[in-house]
Design a protein around this motif. Structure first.
Motif, PDB file in Angstrom:
ATOM      1  N   TRP A   1      -0.816  12.479  14.041  1.00  0.00           N
ATOM      2  CA  TRP A   1       0.635  12.468  13.841  1.00  0.00           C
ATOM      3  C   TRP A   1       1.042  11.782  12.541  1.00  0.00           C
ATOM      4  O   TRP A   1       2.103  12.075  11.993  1.00  0.00           O
ATOM      5  N   ALA A   2       0.233  10.860  12.017  1.00  0.00           N
ATOM      6  CA  ALA A   2       0.551  10.161  10.771  1.00  0.00           C
ATOM      7  C   ALA A   2      -0.743   9.848  10.027  1.00  0.00           C
ATOM      8  O   ALA A   2      -1.441   8.894  10.347  1.00  0.00           O
ATOM      9  N   VAL A   3      -1.056  10.685   9.037  1.00  0.00           N
ATOM     10  CA  VAL A   3      -2.271  10.526   8.238  1.00  0.00           C
ATOM     11  C   VAL A   3      -1.850  10.304   6.789  1.00  0.00           C
ATOM     12  O   VAL A   3      -1.100  11.103   6.228  1.00  0.00           O
ATOM     13  N   LEU A   4      -2.329   9.226   6.186  1.00  0.00           N
ATOM     14  CA  LEU A   4      -2.054   8.929   4.782  1.00  0.00           C
ATOM     15  C   LEU A   4      -3.329   9.173   3.988  1.00  0.00           C
ATOM     16  O   LEU A   4      -4.385   8.627   4.323  1.00  0.00           O
ATOM     17  N   SER A   5      -3.244   9.989   2.936  1.00  0.00           N
ATOM     18  CA  SER A   5      -4.404  10.240   2.074  1.00  0.00           C
ATOM     19  C   SER A   5      -3.975  10.160   0.617  1.00  0.00           C
ATOM     20  O   SER A   5      -2.786  10.186   0.304  1.00  0.00           O
ATOM     21  N   GLY A   6      -4.954  10.035  -0.279  1.00  0.00           N
ATOM     22  CA  GLY A   6      -4.669  10.002  -1.708  1.00  0.00           C
ATOM     23  C   GLY A   6      -4.070   8.705  -2.197  1.00  0.00           C
ATOM     24  O   GLY A   6      -3.333   8.680  -3.171  1.00  0.00           O
ATOM     25  N   PHE A   7      -4.392   7.603  -1.572  1.00  0.00           N
ATOM     26  CA  PHE A   7      -3.826   6.304  -1.946  1.00  0.00           C
ATOM     27  C   PHE A   7      -4.828   5.486  -2.767  1.00  0.00           C
ATOM     28  O   PHE A   7      -6.002   5.827  -2.858  1.00  0.00           O
ATOM     29  N   ALA A   8      -4.340   4.403  -3.362  1.00  0.00           N
ATOM     30  CA  ALA A   8      -5.190   3.446  -4.067  1.00  0.00           C
ATOM     31  C   ALA A   8      -4.738   2.053  -3.637  1.00  0.00           C
ATOM     32  O   ALA A   8      -3.554   1.848  -3.383  1.00  0.00           O
TER      33      ALA A   8
ATOM     34  N   LEU B   1       0.842  -1.191   0.000  1.00  0.00           N
ATOM     35  CA  LEU B   1       0.000   0.000   0.000  1.00  0.00           C
ATOM     36  C   LEU B   1       0.880   1.245   0.000  1.00  0.00           C
ATOM     37  O   LEU B   1       0.652   2.180  -0.757  1.00  0.00           O
ATOM     38  N   ASN B   2       1.905   1.265   0.857  1.00  0.00           N
ATOM     39  CA  ASN B   2       2.810   2.399   0.915  1.00  0.00           C
ATOM     40  C   ASN B   2       4.169   1.899   1.386  1.00  0.00           C
ATOM     41  O   ASN B   2       4.290   1.374   2.491  1.00  0.00           O
ATOM     42  N   SER B   3       5.180   2.080   0.554  1.00  0.00           N
ATOM     43  CA  SER B   3       6.513   1.577   0.867  1.00  0.00           C
ATOM     44  C   SER B   3       7.342   2.553   1.698  1.00  0.00           C
ATOM     45  O   SER B   3       8.419   2.199   2.157  1.00  0.00           O
ATOM     46  N   ALA B   4       6.847   3.779   1.867  1.00  0.00           N
ATOM     47  CA  ALA B   4       7.541   4.811   2.637  1.00  0.00           C
ATOM     48  C   ALA B   4       8.917   5.136   2.061  1.00  0.00           C
ATOM     49  O   ALA B   4       9.836   5.483   2.789  1.00  0.00           O
ATOM     50  N   GLU B   5       9.059   5.021   0.753  1.00  0.00           N
ATOM     51  CA  GLU B   5      10.317   5.395   0.103  1.00  0.00           C
ATOM     52  C   GLU B   5      10.351   6.885  -0.210  1.00  0.00           C
ATOM     53  O   GLU B   5      11.424   7.468  -0.333  1.00  0.00           O
ATOM     54  N   THR B   6       9.177   7.507  -0.378  1.00  0.00           N
ATOM     55  CA  THR B   6       9.066   8.958  -0.560  1.00  0.00           C
ATOM     56  C   THR B   6       7.828   9.422   0.208  1.00  0.00           C
ATOM     57  O   THR B   6       6.999   8.607   0.626  1.00  0.00           O
ATOM     58  N   MET B   7       7.687  10.717   0.371  1.00  0.00           N
ATOM     59  CA  MET B   7       6.526  11.270   1.085  1.00  0.00           C
ATOM     60  C   MET B   7       5.239  11.126   0.275  1.00  0.00           C
ATOM     61  O   MET B   7       4.165  11.293   0.820  1.00  0.00           O
ATOM     62  N   THR B   8       5.357  10.826  -1.020  1.00  0.00           N
ATOM     63  CA  THR B   8       4.168  10.780  -1.868  1.00  0.00           C
ATOM     64  C   THR B   8       4.021   9.472  -2.643  1.00  0.00           C
ATOM     65  O   THR B   8       3.298   9.429  -3.631  1.00  0.00           O
ATOM     66  N   VAL B   9       4.670   8.382  -2.224  1.00  0.00           N
ATOM     67  CA  VAL B   9       4.495   7.109  -2.913  1.00  0.00           C
ATOM     68  C   VAL B   9       3.119   6.546  -2.538  1.00  0.00           C
ATOM     69  O   VAL B   9       2.830   6.309  -1.371  1.00  0.00           O
ATOM     70  N   ASN B  10       2.240   6.398  -3.507  1.00  0.00           N
ATOM     71  CA  ASN B  10       0.861   5.931  -3.319  1.00  0.00           C
ATOM     72  C   ASN B  10       0.206   6.611  -2.121  1.00  0.00           C
ATOM     73  O   ASN B  10      -0.234   5.975  -1.173  1.00  0.00           O
ATOM     74  N   GLY B  11       0.115   7.912  -2.192  1.00  0.00           N
ATOM     75  CA  GLY B  11      -0.518   8.691  -1.142  1.00  0.00           C
ATOM     76  C   GLY B  11       0.422   9.764  -0.625  1.00  0.00           C
ATOM     77  O   GLY B  11       1.584   9.838  -1.023  1.00  0.00           O
ATOM     78  N   THR B  12      -0.104  10.591   0.260  1.00  0.00           N
ATOM     79  CA  THR B  12       0.665  11.681   0.840  1.00  0.00           C
ATOM     80  C   THR B  12       0.529  11.639   2.356  1.00  0.00           C
ATOM     81  O   THR B  12      -0.578  11.506   2.876  1.00  0.00           O
ATOM     82  N   TRP B  13       1.661  11.739   3.054  1.00  0.00           N
ATOM     83  CA  TRP B  13       1.669  11.765   4.512  1.00  0.00           C
ATOM     84  C   TRP B  13       1.500  13.194   4.996  1.00  0.00           C
ATOM     85  O   TRP B  13       2.125  14.112   4.469  1.00  0.00           O
ATOM     86  N   SER B  14       0.665  13.377   6.022  1.00  0.00           N
ATOM     87  CA  SER B  14       0.449  14.701   6.589  1.00  0.00           C
ATOM     88  C   SER B  14       0.017  14.551   8.039  1.00  0.00           C
ATOM     89  O   SER B  14       0.017  13.450   8.581  1.00  0.00           O
ATOM     90  N   GLY B  15      -0.384  15.668   8.632  1.00  0.00           N
ATOM     91  CA  GLY B  15      -0.893  15.653   9.992  1.00  0.00           C
ATOM     92  C   GLY B  15      -0.282  16.743  10.839  1.00  0.00           C
ATOM     93  O   GLY B  15       0.445  17.604  10.343  1.00  0.00           O
ATOM     94  N   ALA B  16      -0.586  16.706  12.117  1.00  0.00           N
ATOM     95  CA  ALA B  16      -0.066  17.656  13.092  1.00  0.00           C
ATOM     96  C   ALA B  16       0.659  16.867  14.175  1.00  0.00           C
ATOM     97  O   ALA B  16       0.729  15.641  14.104  1.00  0.00           O
ATOM     98  N   SER B  17       1.181  17.532  15.153  1.00  0.00           N
ATOM     99  CA  SER B  17       1.825  16.911  16.326  1.00  0.00           C
ATOM    100  C   SER B  17       3.139  16.221  16.012  1.00  0.00           C
ATOM    101  O   SER B  17       3.734  15.619  16.899  1.00  0.00           O
ATOM    102  N   ALA B  18       3.591  16.245  14.755  1.00  0.00           N
ATOM    103  CA  ALA B  18       4.836  15.560  14.395  1.00  0.00           C
ATOM    104  C   ALA B  18       5.413  16.169  13.125  1.00  0.00           C
ATOM    105  O   ALA B  18       4.678  16.686  12.283  1.00  0.00           O
TER     106      ALA B  18
END
Length: 185
Positions: free
Chosen positions: A64-71, A10-27
């Protein structure tokens, strides 16, 4: 993981935008190529969320860790979400700790309640959609990991290798050439 026969990243965490975008507050969130042993479990990077604003004792840290825009956005063929996380000592506090998975900005999509330990963890959330706000065919627009604790701290959480698991995998026949001739397996 009884009955699980296939997975997809779902998300390999190789970039901030690989299959989605990471965002949020507190971190503060960044992709790193090094970390403590067990923080990077596949590929060459992981998402590091540096918790800068801990929740009050007995509270929740939900942004602290929200992933959106994924497929895919529909979970109809997937039974679980599995993710590798590394918790720096003290981030989840001492004593009571609880970790849950929410979708679409606050809808509980897994009744799984986990108590991760400091260090490396593989967390599996069964996608059973216990609340009426969503079901497996609901289009998910976001996923968020929510921490509950009696005493939060600051520090790093590493996220890597986020995958969807299924027990309903398609059969793909392959032809194997053997000395006695081809066979279908």
């Amino acid at each position: 993981m009884s009955g699980i026969s296939c997975s997809t990243m779902l998300n390999s965490a190789e970039t901030m935008t690989v299959n989605g975008t990471w965002s949020g507050a507190s971190a503060a969130r960044t992709i790193v190529s090094s970390g403590p042993p067990g923080a990077i479990t596949q590929g060459v990077g992981a998402l590091r969320a540096s918790i800068t604003s801990p929740a009050p004792p007995g509270g929740s840290n939900s942004t602290w860790a929200v992933l959106s825009g994924f497929a895919p956005v529909s979970m109809t063929t997937w039974q679980a979400l599995q993710v590798d996380m590394y918790f720096s000592p003290g981030v989840m506090g001492a004593g009571f700790r609880e970790f849950r998975l929410y979708g679409n900005g606050g809808c509980l999509i897994s009744s799984t309640v986990l108590g991760p330990m400091d260090g490396a963890n593989t967390l599996t959330f069964w996608l059973d959609f216990p609340n009426a706000c969503a079901n497996s065919s609901t289009a998910l627009t976001s996923l968020s990991f929510v921490m509950h604790s009696d005493s939060f701290g600051v520090g790093d959480v590493y996220i890597d290798n986020m995958r969807l698991l299924s027990n309903n995998c398609p059969f793909t026949p392959t032809i194997t050439i053997t000395p006695g001739g081809p066979s279908l397996t």
